[in-house]
Scaffold this motif. Structure first.
Motif, PDB file in Angstrom:
ATOM      1  N   PRO A   2       0.825  -1.204   0.000  1.00 37.97           N
ATOM      2  CA  PRO A   2       0.000   0.000   0.000  1.00 37.97           C
ATOM      3  C   PRO A   2       0.863   1.260   0.000  1.00 37.97           C
ATOM      4  O   PRO A   2       2.009   1.244   0.447  1.00 37.97           O
ATOM      5  N   ALA A   3       0.293   2.333  -0.510  1.00 37.92           N
ATOM      6  CA  ALA A   3       1.012   3.607  -0.553  1.00 37.92           C
ATOM      7  C   ALA A   3       1.243   4.118   0.864  1.00 37.92           C
ATOM      8  O   ALA A   3       0.438   3.885   1.766  1.00 37.92           O
ATOM      9  N   ALA A   4       2.357   4.795   1.071  1.00 36.58           N
ATOM     10  CA  ALA A   4       2.660   5.379   2.379  1.00 36.58           C
ATOM     11  C   ALA A   4       1.743   6.573   2.617  1.00 36.58           C
ATOM     12  O   ALA A   4       1.372   7.288   1.686  1.00 36.58           O
ATOM     13  N   THR A   5       1.376   6.766   3.873  1.00 43.94           N
ATOM     14  CA  THR A   5       0.534   7.907   4.219  1.00 43.94           C
ATOM     15  C   THR A   5       1.216   8.739   5.296  1.00 43.94           C
ATOM     16  O   THR A   5       2.164   8.286   5.945  1.00 43.94           O
ATOM     17  N   LEU A   6       0.705   9.923   5.493  1.00 44.67           N
ATOM     18  CA  LEU A   6       1.258  10.813   6.504  1.00 44.67           C
ATOM     19  C   LEU A   6       1.154  10.185   7.896  1.00 44.67           C
ATOM     20  O   LEU A   6       2.008  10.413   8.745  1.00 44.67           O
ATOM     21  N   ALA A   7       0.162   9.359   8.134  1.00 41.46           N
ATOM     22  CA  ALA A   7       0.015   8.687   9.430  1.00 41.46           C
ATOM     23  C   ALA A   7       1.171   7.721   9.704  1.00 41.46           C
ATOM     24  O   ALA A   7       1.475   7.427  10.854  1.00 41.46           O
ATOM     25  N   ASP A   8       1.835   7.235   8.632  1.00 46.15           N
ATOM     26  CA  ASP A   8       2.938   6.279   8.774  1.00 46.15           C
ATOM     27  C   ASP A   8       4.303   6.945   8.940  1.00 46.15           C
ATOM     28  O   ASP A   8       5.281   6.274   9.249  1.00 46.15           O
ATOM     29  N   LEU A   9       4.389   8.244   8.720  1.00 45.03           N
ATOM     30  CA  LEU A   9       5.670   8.942   8.687  1.00 45.03           C
ATOM     31  C   LEU A   9       6.299   9.031  10.083  1.00 45.03           C
ATOM     32  O   LEU A   9       5.655   9.492  11.026  1.00 45.03           O
ATOM     33  N   PRO A  10       7.546   8.580  10.232  1.00 46.10           N
ATOM     34  CA  PRO A  10       8.216   8.677  11.543  1.00 46.10           C
ATOM     35  C   PRO A  10       8.501  10.133  11.925  1.00 46.10           C
ATOM     36  O   PRO A  10       8.656  11.005  11.063  1.00 46.10           O
ATOM     37  N   ILE A  11       8.613  10.379  13.203  1.00 43.94           N
ATOM     38  CA  ILE A  11       8.924  11.720  13.703  1.00 43.94           C
ATOM     39  C   ILE A  11      10.258  12.183  13.135  1.00 43.94           C
ATOM     40  O   ILE A  11      11.227  11.423  13.100  1.00 43.94           O
ATOM     41  N   GLY A  12      10.313  13.438  12.690  1.00 44.02           N
ATOM     42  CA  GLY A  12      11.538  14.035  12.183  1.00 44.02           C
ATOM     43  C   GLY A  12      11.852  13.740  10.731  1.00 44.02           C
ATOM     44  O   GLY A  12      12.877  14.176  10.222  1.00 44.02           O
ATOM     45  N   THR A  13      10.976  13.023  10.040  1.00 42.98           N
ATOM     46  CA  THR A  13      11.216  12.657   8.645  1.00 42.98           C
ATOM     47  C   THR A  13      10.407  13.558   7.720  1.00 42.98           C
ATOM     48  O   THR A  13       9.234  13.814   7.965  1.00 42.98           O
ATOM     49  N   ASP A  14      11.045  14.015   6.647  1.00 44.43           N
ATOM     50  CA  ASP A  14      10.354  14.827   5.641  1.00 44.43           C
ATOM     51  C   ASP A  14       9.750  13.943   4.570  1.00 44.43           C
ATOM     52  O   ASP A  14      10.280  12.877   4.254  1.00 44.43           O
ATOM     53  N   ALA A  15       8.645  14.410   4.000  1.00 47.42           N
ATOM     54  CA  ALA A  15       7.996  13.714   2.889  1.00 47.42           C
ATOM     55  C   ALA A  15       7.315  14.755   2.010  1.00 47.42           C
ATOM     56  O   ALA A  15       7.147  15.907   2.412  1.00 47.42           O
ATOM     57  N   ILE A  16       6.932  14.334   0.822  1.00 44.73           N
ATOM     58  CA  ILE A  16       6.210  15.188  -0.108  1.00 44.73           C
ATOM     59  C   ILE A  16       4.792  14.643  -0.245  1.00 44.73           C
ATOM     60  O   ILE A  16       4.601  13.449  -0.479  1.00 44.73           O
ATOM     61  N   VAL A  17       3.811  15.529  -0.112  1.00 43.60           N
ATOM     62  CA  VAL A  17       2.418  15.127  -0.292  1.00 43.60           C
ATOM     63  C   VAL A  17       2.202  14.784  -1.757  1.00 43.60           C
ATOM     64  O   VAL A  17       2.529  15.573  -2.644  1.00 43.60           O
ATOM     65  N   GLN A  18       1.658  13.599  -2.020  1.00 39.79           N
ATOM     66  CA  GLN A  18       1.390  13.150  -3.384  1.00 39.79           C
ATOM     67  C   GLN A  18      -0.075  13.318  -3.760  1.00 39.79           C
ATOM     68  O   GLN A  18      -0.378  13.691  -4.895  1.00 39.79           O
ATOM     69  N   ALA A  19      -0.987  13.019  -2.850  1.00 37.76           N
ATOM     70  CA  ALA A  19      -2.411  13.089  -3.168  1.00 37.76           C
ATOM     71  C   ALA A  19      -3.240  13.202  -1.899  1.00 37.76           C
ATOM     72  O   ALA A  19      -2.845  12.718  -0.841  1.00 37.76           O
ATOM     73  N   MET A  20      -4.408  13.843  -2.057  1.00 37.19           N
ATOM     74  CA  MET A  20      -5.413  13.941  -1.000  1.00 37.19           C
ATOM     75  C   MET A  20      -6.770  13.806  -1.665  1.00 37.19           C
ATOM     76  O   MET A  20      -6.999  14.419  -2.700  1.00 37.19           O
ATOM     77  N   PRO A  21      -7.673  13.033  -1.077  1.00 39.56           N
ATOM     78  CA  PRO A  21      -8.999  12.930  -1.673  1.00 39.56           C
ATOM     79  C   PRO A  21      -9.778  14.239  -1.508  1.00 39.56           C
ATOM     80  O   PRO A  21      -9.507  15.017  -0.594  1.00 39.56           O
ATOM     81  N   THR A  22     -10.714  14.471  -2.384  1.00 41.92           N
ATOM     82  CA  THR A  22     -11.574  15.655  -2.270  1.00 41.92           C
ATOM     83  C   THR A  22     -12.916  15.237  -1.680  1.00 41.92           C
ATOM     84  O   THR A  22     -13.239  14.058  -1.617  1.00 41.92           O
ATOM     85  N   GLY A  23     -13.672  16.216  -1.227  1.00 42.77           N
ATOM     86  CA  GLY A  23     -15.005  15.937  -0.725  1.00 42.77           C
ATOM     87  C   GLY A  23     -15.097  15.620   0.756  1.00 42.77           C
ATOM     88  O   GLY A  23     -16.167  15.329   1.255  1.00 42.77           O
ATOM     89  N   ARG A  24     -13.992  15.667   1.478  1.00 49.11           N
ATOM     90  CA  ARG A  24     -14.018  15.428   2.921  1.00 49.11           C
ATOM     91  C   ARG A  24     -13.769  16.763   3.616  1.00 49.11           C
ATOM     92  O   ARG A  24     -12.728  17.386   3.425  1.00 49.11           O
ATOM     93  N   SER A  25     -14.733  17.199   4.425  1.00 51.40           N
ATOM     94  CA  SER A  25     -14.654  18.538   5.012  1.00 51.40           C
ATOM     95  C   SER A  25     -13.395  18.757   5.852  1.00 51.40           C
ATOM     96  O   SER A  25     -12.790  19.820   5.793  1.00 51.40           O
ATOM     97  N   GLY A  26     -12.972  17.767   6.624  1.00 44.19           N
ATOM     98  CA  GLY A  26     -11.754  17.909   7.425  1.00 44.19           C
ATOM     99  C   GLY A  26     -10.523  18.079   6.569  1.00 44.19           C
ATOM    100  O   GLY A  26      -9.621  18.857   6.889  1.00 44.19           O
TER     101      GLY A  26
END
Length: 79
Positions: A2-26
């Motif tokens: 599965p694709a990595a998500t921001l929830a999986d990112l360890p503390i202190g590690t940088d990442a680039i946002v690849q995608a976010m779903p639309t239609g979710r108010s939060g």
């Protein structure tokens, strides 16, 4: 795998946002605060029980729950 998500990112590690779903108010609110595809993010802290997490994005510190971060697909940041 599965694709990595921001929830999986360890503390202190940088990442680039690849995608976010639309239609979710939060997630719409997070996009308004600058979390959009192509943005560099870093997890700076996790609460003692694992959530919420604090991220640094565009010089600001934001907090979110793991269930929100799990919708944000990321890739490793190249130095």
């Amino acid at each position: 795998m599965p694709a990595a998500t921001l929830a999986d990112l360890p503390i202190g590690t940088d990442a680039i946002v690849q995608a976010m779903p639309t239609g979710r108010s939060g997630l719409t609110r997070l996009r308004e605060m600058g979390i959009v595809p192509g943005t560099r993010v870093r997890v700076t802290r996790r609460a003692p029980l694992g959530e919420p997490i604090e991220i640094c994005v565009r010089g600001s510190h934001l907090s979110m729950r793991n269930h929100e971060a799990a919708f944000i697909a990321i890739s490793p940041a190249v130095a």
